[in-house]
Design a protein around this motif. Structure first.
Motif, mmCIF file in Angstrom:
data_model
loop_
_atom_site.group_PDB
_atom_site.id
_atom_site.type_symbol
_atom_site.label_atom_id
_atom_site.label_comp_id
_atom_site.label_asym_id
_atom_site.label_seq_id
_atom_site.Cartn_x
_atom_site.Cartn_y
_atom_site.Cartn_z
ATOM 1 N N PRO A 44 37.029 36.929 47.427
ATOM 2 C CA PRO A 44 38.513 37.217 48.239
ATOM 3 C C PRO A 44 38.981 38.250 47.585
ATOM 4 O O PRO A 44 40.101 38.870 48.276
ATOM 5 C CB PRO A 44 39.051 35.861 48.090
ATOM 6 C CG PRO A 44 38.455 35.182 47.069
ATOM 7 C CD PRO A 44 37.100 35.671 46.866
ATOM 8 N N HIS A 45 38.609 38.737 46.302
ATOM 9 C CA HIS A 45 39.184 39.960 45.603
ATOM 10 C C HIS A 45 38.230 40.498 44.856
ATOM 11 O O HIS A 45 37.032 40.292 45.000
ATOM 12 C CB HIS A 45 40.327 39.466 44.846
ATOM 13 C CG HIS A 45 39.902 38.138 43.767
ATOM 14 N ND1 HIS A 45 39.148 38.518 42.725
ATOM 15 C CD2 HIS A 45 40.407 36.961 44.009
ATOM 16 C CE1 HIS A 45 39.017 37.366 42.151
ATOM 17 N NE2 HIS A 45 39.715 36.217 42.802
ATOM 18 N N VAL B 215 37.498 38.790 20.727
ATOM 19 C CA VAL B 215 37.590 39.191 21.997
ATOM 20 C C VAL B 215 38.976 38.786 22.801
ATOM 21 O O VAL B 215 39.454 37.998 22.338
ATOM 22 C CB VAL B 215 36.324 38.274 22.848
ATOM 23 C CG1 VAL B 215 36.439 36.817 22.738
ATOM 24 C CG2 VAL B 215 36.137 38.500 24.129
ATOM 25 N N VAL B 216 39.145 39.639 23.790
ATOM 26 C CA VAL B 216 40.134 39.299 24.676
ATOM 27 C C VAL B 216 39.778 39.270 25.889
ATOM 28 O O VAL B 216 38.847 39.934 26.597
ATOM 29 C CB VAL B 216 41.156 40.392 24.548
ATOM 30 C CG1 VAL B 216 41.125 41.794 24.967
ATOM 31 C CG2 VAL B 216 42.520 39.930 25.476
ATOM 32 N N ILE B 217 40.129 38.242 26.919
ATOM 33 C CA ILE B 217 39.717 38.311 28.290
ATOM 34 C C ILE B 217 40.817 38.711 29.271
ATOM 35 O O ILE B 217 42.042 38.126 29.147
ATOM 36 C CB ILE B 217 39.211 36.705 28.793
ATOM 37 C CG1 ILE B 217 37.868 36.613 27.908
ATOM 38 C CG2 ILE B 217 38.732 36.705 30.166
ATOM 39 C CD1 ILE B 217 37.477 35.427 27.835
ATOM 40 N N CYS B 218 40.474 39.587 30.137
ATOM 41 C CA CYS B 218 41.704 40.121 31.107
ATOM 42 C C CYS B 218 41.416 39.829 32.492
ATOM 43 O O CYS B 218 40.311 39.741 32.891
ATOM 44 C CB CYS B 218 41.694 41.835 30.772
ATOM 45 S SG CYS B 218 41.722 42.092 28.884
ATOM 46 N N GLN B 219 42.303 40.342 33.446
ATOM 47 C CA GLN B 219 42.074 40.494 34.781
ATOM 48 C C GLN B 219 42.832 41.758 35.149
ATOM 49 O O GLN B 219 44.092 42.322 34.729
ATOM 50 C CB GLN B 219 42.840 39.265 35.362
ATOM 51 C CG GLN B 219 42.639 39.309 36.990
ATOM 52 C CD GLN B 219 43.575 38.146 37.528
ATOM 53 O OE1 GLN B 219 44.691 38.113 37.597
ATOM 54 N NE2 GLN B 219 43.040 37.166 38.105
ATOM 55 N N ASP B 220 42.198 42.414 35.849
ATOM 56 C CA ASP B 220 42.686 43.821 36.482
ATOM 57 C C ASP B 220 43.446 43.682 37.497
ATOM 58 O O ASP B 220 43.791 42.467 38.001
ATOM 59 C CB ASP B 220 41.598 44.931 36.937
ATOM 60 C CG ASP B 220 40.474 44.403 37.996
ATOM 61 O OD1 ASP B 220 40.948 43.808 38.924
ATOM 62 O OD2 ASP B 220 39.528 44.830 38.092
ATOM 63 N N GLU B 221 44.162 44.625 38.312
ATOM 64 C CA GLU B 221 45.151 44.441 39.224
ATOM 65 C C GLU B 221 44.791 44.072 40.641
ATOM 66 O O GLU B 221 45.447 43.785 41.373
ATOM 67 C CB GLU B 221 45.961 45.972 39.405
ATOM 68 C CG GLU B 221 44.917 46.896 39.745
ATOM 69 C CD GLU B 221 45.719 48.125 39.871
ATOM 70 O OE1 GLU B 221 46.835 48.406 40.297
ATOM 71 O OE2 GLU B 221 45.541 49.001 39.139
ATOM 72 N N GLU B 222 43.356 44.032 40.621
ATOM 73 C CA GLU B 222 42.863 43.570 42.109
ATOM 74 C C GLU B 222 42.141 42.025 41.762
ATOM 75 O O GLU B 222 41.234 41.496 42.500
ATOM 76 C CB GLU B 222 41.662 44.558 42.704
ATOM 77 C CG GLU B 222 42.498 45.611 43.231
ATOM 78 C CD GLU B 222 41.661 46.295 44.298
ATOM 79 O OE1 GLU B 222 40.632 45.761 44.686
ATOM 80 O OE2 GLU B 222 41.904 47.452 44.534
ATOM 81 N N GLY B 223 42.116 41.596 40.460
ATOM 82 C CA GLY B 223 41.753 40.285 40.419
ATOM 83 C C GLY B 223 40.354 40.062 39.651
ATOM 84 O O GLY B 223 40.021 39.051 39.372
ATOM 85 N N ALA B 224 39.579 41.248 39.299
ATOM 86 C CA ALA B 224 38.397 40.955 38.416
ATOM 87 C C ALA B 224 38.565 40.852 37.220
ATOM 88 O O ALA B 224 39.597 41.396 36.432
ATOM 89 C CB ALA B 224 37.657 42.220 38.734
#
Length: 272
Positions: free
Chosen positions: A63-64, A246-255
């Protein structure tokens, strides 16, 4: 036992992750700004090839935005057929490219080993040091209580081996090995439940691959976490220690993706 479809050390290797997103031109700016990540021409060509086919986007059922890895296989058509017999599904995109999906709707691209030019791939060893910005690890976030099914599907399909298992929030964490040894360099990915990661919103929390890119040092990981909101991203898990930082992130479209200063010695075997 390795899959009958596999032959040679390069088969089953991770070639490269591909980002499926709507804003394909704008979104990579987050990655280039945050991690000084380079865009490789072969990856752009493959992304264009797959996104040019509307049925592929529909088949991914995401969905994203999501990261989708590319794996080497001997025969894409036979791999797609095998995916269906293992409880997943497969669709042939072209003569040498297919999409395979497990029962949790997590997909990967499989391509014949000679169909793409030589290129960087997820590798972590002493003879081919992983450069900053290159992929160095993956996690597969699967459905609730779906760890064992996911491990069985991907190990049988790709000829990998089930590695060590540890207790983890909301389930367990299982390591996937390339089947060539037990050293740290032979570790490919981890499988864990999607609920183990918090969801910063507003996007739906879905089973997915998480690609981790190599950071040059620990400080770069902390700087990325601090600067993430400036580039439209959100923090999923703050910097933590796990065979490095480590850091875990989310981009502006949800990935979801990780930035990882990985420090476990490639040629050693982790005991716990």
């Amino acid at each position: 036992m390795a899959s009958k479809l596999l032959a040679g050390a390069c088969i089953g290797a991770v070639r490269w992750p591909t980002l499926f997103a709507k804003q394909q031109q704008q979104l990579p700016q987050l990655y280039t700004s945050l991690m000084k990540h380079q865009t490789y021409q072969h990856d752009t060509l493959l992304l264009s090839l797959l996104n040019a086919k509307e049925e592929v986007q529909q088949y991914l059922k995401a969905p994203h935005a999501t990261w989708v890895p590319v794996f080497n296989v001997v025969n894409s058509k036979k791999t797609a057929e095998m995916a269906s017999t293992l409880g997943g599904s497969g669709i042939l995109v072209s003569d040498d490219v297919a999409i395979v999906t497990d029962s949790s709707q997590v997909s990967a691209i499989v391509t014949m080993a000679n169909s793409l030019p030589p290129q960087p791939f997820i590798a972590y060893n002493a003879t081919l040091p992983t450069k900053a910005g290159m992929p160095c690890w993956m996690d597969l976030l699967t459905s609730e209580n779906g760890e064992d099914n996911a491990v069985q599907y991907w190990t049988e399909l790709m000829g990998w081996k089930r590695g060590k298992e540890i207790a983890f929030p909301a389930g367990k964490y299982v390591t996937l090995m390339d089947g060539l040894g037990d050293e740290n360099r032979c570790k490919l990915a981890g499988v864990l439940p999607r609920l183990a990661f918090p969801n910063p919103g507003p996007y739906e929390a879905i089973p997915t691959w998480v690609v981790f890119f190599m950071a040059p040092n620990q400080q770069a990981v902390y700087e990325a976490a601090e600067n993430l909101p400036k580039f439209g991203g959100k923090l999923v898990v703050p910097p933590m220690e796990a065979d490095g930082t480590v850091v875990i992130c989310q981009d502006e479209e949800g990935a979801i993706f990780g930035y990882y200063h990985r420090t476990d010695p490639p040629d050693e075997i982790k005991q716990s």
